[in-house]
Design an enzyme around this catalytic site. Structure first.
Site, PDB file in Angstrom:
ATOM      1  CB  SER A   1       3.258  -5.543 -18.730  1.00 28.48           C
ATOM      2  OG  SER A   1       2.557  -4.787 -17.759  1.00 28.48           O
TER       3      SER A   1
ATOM      4  N   GLY B   1       6.896  -4.796 -10.303  1.00 30.04           N
ATOM      5  CA  GLY B   1       7.372  -4.699  -8.929  1.00 30.04           C
ATOM      6  C   GLY B   1       7.240  -3.329  -8.301  1.00 30.04           C
TER       7      GLY B   1
ATOM      8  CG  ASP C   1      -3.228  -6.052  -6.323  1.00 25.35           C
ATOM      9  OD1 ASP C   1      -3.806  -5.239  -5.583  1.00 25.35           O
ATOM     10  OD2 ASP C   1      -1.995  -6.161  -6.385  1.00 25.35           O
TER      11      ASP C   1
END
Length: 536
Positions: A235, A240, A302
């Site tokens: 990624s 977070g 999301d």
């Protein structure tokens, strides 16, 4: 005998390029096969028989000119038949990739918790999943996520298939799943609890949450006959930081598994919009299941943005009912500066802070929340106007001023942080755009909509100031594509490899940091990299 002769004498029957032993007619390219939905993308178990049968049929009545060693004119034919009796190797599924974006809340943070609208948009920072098939005899699945130091392998035949396939529990790819089945969750636990036993408690919690999402999807969509595979995630999204990294990963996993069981059509440039939207919805539904495994009760915004891309207006007035999601398919791609404060924050803490303020000062707090809602409505109206031009100074100014107003209202709710305010001060000092916090606040990230025609020297000056104060910056695009597929995992990277560069496990794992991942497999920002395809 040549392949051409076999094809001619068998009435035009050829072997399908799909690699599954299906027979097609050269006069009609449609596949003569039954439904494909329940079969994973590996070779058919009777592929060798189909191939032998096709060639055997083609050999009927063939006069072989050469005599065999014993003088029998059928000697060569018998030799060929003997060769055909050998079991053909099963072609393996090619390595392939899926990718999905992160997201930012552009307008409406915190107000959305209280039944107001919020606008969320995709960003060009993404997650990438590489799926590699294993040899037929290797009956394992492996989940690798080196960015969080996760690596775990399961024996396929040891997984709780009997529980997941029990008629009253079994879910299919077309089902809408809105809650996790407690019995299925319990059945997974023995296969989750032994993950990362030596890791720190917080790290282990993250590893087990990610593994739970993967395993629940794998057991729900797959079957015990599924081929062994390695699923490797990378990624470019900060983990977070409130950018939807978990949803991005769940979308990658959902799309990959649905592709493996062959229940998705496309993507391709000429795909009808209705068909593309059906595929997006299918991926989104199962990505939401993964999000439930990680977060318990996610909003759904999301994964919706990560699947469909562009932007959405999201509103949830009654938490007992599904949210109202309005896709903004014509949302333009806008230049954005994303800055990570590197300040840890808790969404629950910030939400509780606003709740306490509303209890203590209900009229004032409601007035602020109503004002945020009006900002979101105004932004929606502006961005939906056919006359909006992202390169026009006046259009950008109007849109940008709403960003500043939204930030001021969030400050009034008490959810900013000194690090967020410092970012705004630095951006304002060089005059390159309009800045606000994004997400829950209390740390996390800030976004800056860049002004049209910003000078590179000004951005360079800002970058140096941000780095000097230990901020992490990303110059990205807002409102890009959603879930994408690279099938097979081959890209033209200027590597000199014939036909393009094949992305394998070693290259993917060795890509150095977010920049290395982007260079190797990134979908591109200004110019889309050849090979990646998207449902649009």
């Amino acid at each position: 005998m040549s392949n051409r002769e076999v094809k001619r004498r068998s009435g035009g029957a050829t072997i399908s390029a799909a690699g599954n032993g299906e027979i097609t007619d050269s006069k009609d390219s449609s596949t003569r096969a039954g439904p494909r939905n329940d079969r994973p993308l590996s070779s058919s178990s009777n592929g060798g028989a189909a191939l032998n049968g096709a060639i055997e049929e083609g050999l009927k009545g063939v006069n072989v000119g050469e005599k065999g060693p014993d003088g029998d004119s059928t000697g060569q034919l018998e030799s060929l038949r003997s060769h055909l009796n050998r079991k053909l190797s099963s072609p393996m599924m090619p390595a392939f990739m899926t990718s999905a974006p992160g997201k930012v809340i552009v307008y409406g943070e915190h107000a959305v918790v209280h039944g107001k609208a919020a606008m969320a948009a995709a960003i060009s920072l993404r997650s990438y999943l590489l799926v590699t098939a294993l040899s037929k005899w290797r009956r394992t699945i492996t989940l690798r996520f080196p960015d969080i130091s996760l690596a775990h392998t399961w024996e396929i035949d040891a997984l709780p298939w009997s529980t997941f396939s029990y008629p009253a529990k079994k879910k299919y790819y077309y089902d809408l799943v809105t809650t996790l089945d407690p019995d299925l969750v319990d059945a997974m636990q023995p296969h989750i609890t032994d993950i990362s036993p030596k890791a720190a408690p917080e790290t282990r919690k993250i590893h087990q949450a990610a593994a739970s999402a993967f395993l629940y999807l794998f057991l729900s969509l797959g079957s015990q006959t599924f081929p062994g595979c390695i699923y490797t995630l990378r990624s470019t999204l900060p983990i977070g930081a409130g950018l939807g990294s978990s949803a991005s990963i769940c979308v990658c996993l959902s799309a990959a598994l649905l592709l493996q069981i062959r229940t998705l059509a496309g993507p391709h440039p000429d795909q009808p919009r209705e068909e593309a939207e059906l595929q997006i919805e299918r991926i989104n539904r199962w990505a939401f299941v993964g999000e439930m495994c990680i977060h318990g009760n996610p909003s759904g915004v999301d994964n919706t943005v990560a699947t469909g891309g562009k932007a959405v207006i999201f509103k949830r007035e009654d938490y007992k009912k599904p949210p109202l999601v309005t896709p903004l398919r014509n949302f333009p791609e806008l230049p954005l500066l994303l800055v990570n404060t590197r300040q840890a924050r808790s969404t629950a803490t910030e939400v509780a802070k606003v709740g306490a303020l509303k209890k203590a000062q209900p009229e004032i707090t409601d007035s602020i929340l109503d004002s945020i809602d009006k900002v979101t409505e105004s932004a929606h109206r502006i961005i939906s106007d056919p006359g909006f031009d992202k390169d026009d100074q006046n259009s950008a100014e109007t849109f940008g001023e709403l960003i500043k107003i939204n930030h001021g209202l969030l400050v009034s709710l008490g959810v900013s942080h000194p690090r967020l305010e410092r970012i705004r001060e630095l951006v304002d000092s060089v005059g390159v755009g309009w800045t606000k916090l994004t997400g829950a606040g209390g740390g996390g990230c800030a976004i800056t909509l860049l002004k049209p025609g910003v000078k590179p020297e000004a951005l360079k000056d800002l970058e140096e100031r941000l780095v000097a104060e230990d901020f992490e910056r990303f110059e990205i695009t807002l409102g890009g594509d959603g879930v994408g597929v690279l099938w097979p995992a081959v890209l033209r990277n200027g590597s000199g490899e014939e036909g393009g560069e094949e992305i394998d496990q070693e290259k993917f794992l060795n890509a150095d940091g977010t920049d290395g991942v982007e260079r190797l497999v990134g979908v591109g920002v200004q110019e889309r990299r050849e090979g990646w395809k998207f449902w649009r």
